[in-house]
Structures are given as structure tokens and as C-alpha cells.
Design a protein around this motif. Structure first.
Motif, mmCIF file in Angstrom:
data_model
loop_
_atom_site.group_PDB
_atom_site.id
_atom_site.type_symbol
_atom_site.label_atom_id
_atom_site.label_comp_id
_atom_site.label_asym_id
_atom_site.label_seq_id
_atom_site.Cartn_x
_atom_site.Cartn_y
_atom_site.Cartn_z
ATOM 1 N N LEU A 16 17.062 47.115 44.718
ATOM 2 C CA LEU A 16 16.884 46.183 45.825
ATOM 3 C C LEU A 16 17.855 46.546 46.943
ATOM 4 O O LEU A 16 19.051 46.722 46.702
ATOM 5 C CB LEU A 16 17.151 44.751 45.350
ATOM 6 N N ALA A 49 15.499 37.932 50.579
ATOM 7 C CA ALA A 49 16.060 38.513 49.354
ATOM 8 C C ALA A 49 15.917 37.540 48.189
ATOM 9 O O ALA A 49 15.524 37.932 47.082
ATOM 10 C CB ALA A 49 17.524 38.886 49.564
ATOM 11 N N LEU A 50 16.214 36.267 48.422
ATOM 12 C CA LEU A 50 16.080 35.261 47.371
ATOM 13 C C LEU A 50 14.622 35.109 46.942
ATOM 14 O O LEU A 50 14.318 34.990 45.745
ATOM 15 C CB LEU A 50 16.660 33.922 47.829
ATOM 16 N N LEU A 53 13.723 38.089 44.786
ATOM 17 C CA LEU A 53 14.306 37.961 43.449
ATOM 18 C C LEU A 53 13.530 36.967 42.589
ATOM 19 O O LEU A 53 13.436 37.126 41.375
ATOM 20 C CB LEU A 53 15.770 37.535 43.535
ATOM 21 N N ILE A 59 14.805 44.079 38.225
ATOM 22 C CA ILE A 59 15.562 44.851 39.205
ATOM 23 C C ILE A 59 16.732 45.463 38.459
ATOM 24 O O ILE A 59 17.423 44.781 37.697
ATOM 25 C CB ILE A 59 16.052 43.953 40.367
ATOM 26 N N ALA A 62 21.315 46.636 42.914
ATOM 27 C CA ALA A 62 21.087 46.234 44.296
ATOM 28 C C ALA A 62 22.224 46.690 45.194
ATOM 29 O O ALA A 62 23.363 46.813 44.766
ATOM 30 C CB ALA A 62 20.937 44.708 44.374
ATOM 31 N N VAL A 76 22.681 35.519 47.110
ATOM 32 C CA VAL A 76 21.931 36.612 46.474
ATOM 33 C C VAL A 76 22.811 37.294 45.429
ATOM 34 O O VAL A 76 22.372 37.561 44.305
ATOM 35 C CB VAL A 76 21.444 37.637 47.534
ATOM 36 N N LEU A 80 22.048 37.621 41.409
ATOM 37 C CA LEU A 80 22.061 38.921 40.726
ATOM 38 C C LEU A 80 23.057 38.909 39.571
ATOM 39 O O LEU A 80 22.749 39.379 38.469
ATOM 40 C CB LEU A 80 22.409 40.043 41.707
ATOM 41 N N GLN A 83 21.784 37.110 36.643
ATOM 42 C CA GLN A 83 20.733 37.870 35.961
ATOM 43 C C GLN A 83 21.268 39.147 35.312
ATOM 44 O O GLN A 83 20.511 39.895 34.707
ATOM 45 C CB GLN A 83 19.609 38.222 36.946
#
Length: 128
Positions: A16, A49-50, A53, A59, A62, A76, A80, A83
Motif C-alpha cells: 500500500l 487509505a482507510l 484498508l 496487505i 505499506a 492509518v 496497519l 492488523q
């Protein structure tokens, strides 16, 4: 005797790119593509971006610019991190300008060579 180092590769990796400066984003996408990455984006705003995602498949890593059209990218980065996706900041901000909770994140200060940054990304995957 010289040792040859394998060429860094991002083959099969989804990367990303969140960057609001068109030429920086374009150069970075080209560098990532040369390493075999599947690039998501580039997206120029935090909201885009959100949204990406929320809807994208896995992903792998990034690259985030911190300041996106006068909005901070930190939500963001938080998503990330939650996650488990490694990321780095590609920014004009100095280390001192980055909030304390993000100081551990690798940071590439603009101006940078997009190919050099792309070449460093496979190591970010290994560090997980």
C-alpha cells in the motif's frame, strides 16, 4: 573474492502506498513494481487509505507519508499496526516531529531515492 547479494524482491507482495505528492507517489510505484510488488494505490488522502484498508485483501506492507493534504496519517498507521502489517513513513518530517508512539517506525526523510526505499522494504518483511 566478491560476494553477490541477491536482488531484493517483493514478488507476490501487496504494498500500500499512501502519498499525496503525485510525482513522489509515481516514482515509488515504479520502483516497487520493478521489484515485483503489486501496488495498492497510491492513495492521496487518509480517508481513501482507510477505505482501501477496509475493503482490500491482505496487505503485506505499506509506505505512508505522514502529512496528507493537511491531515495526519496516524489513524492509518494505527489500523496497519492492529492488523500486524509492517509499514514505514516516507516523510519530510524530522524524527523530532513524529509523535512518541510512532518513533519506532522506520522513517525515510524526503527527499529520498524511491528505488533505494523500495530496495529496503523486503528487510521490513524479514523483521516481523
Amino acid at each position: 573474492m566478491s560476494r553477490t547479494h541477491p536482488q531484493p524482491s517483493l514478488t507476490g507482495r501487496r504494498v500500500l502506498v499512501v502519498e499525496d505528492e503525485f510525482f513522489v507517489a509515481d516514482d515509488l510505484v515504479q520502483a516497487l513494481t520493478r521489484l515485483g510488488a503489486e501496488v495498492l494505490g497510491p492513495v492521496p488522502t487518509r480517508d481513501e487509505a482507510l477505505d482501501l484498508l477496509a475493503t482490500a485483501e491482505k496487505i503485506d506492507l505499506a509506505v505512508l507519508d505522514i502529512n496528507l493534504e493537511d491531515e495526519a496519517v496516524y489513524p492509518v498507521a494505527d489500523l496497519l499496526a492492529a492488523q500486524g502489517v509492517p509499514f514505514l513513513f516516507a516523510t519530510g518530517y524530522s524524527q523530532a516531529a513524529v509523535p512518541t508512539q510512532y518513533r519506532h517506525v522506520p522513517r525515510w526523510e524526503k527527499p529520498f531515492n524511491p528505488q533505494t526505499l523500495a530496495d529496503a522494504l523486503p528487510a521490513l518483511l524479514r523483521d516481523q
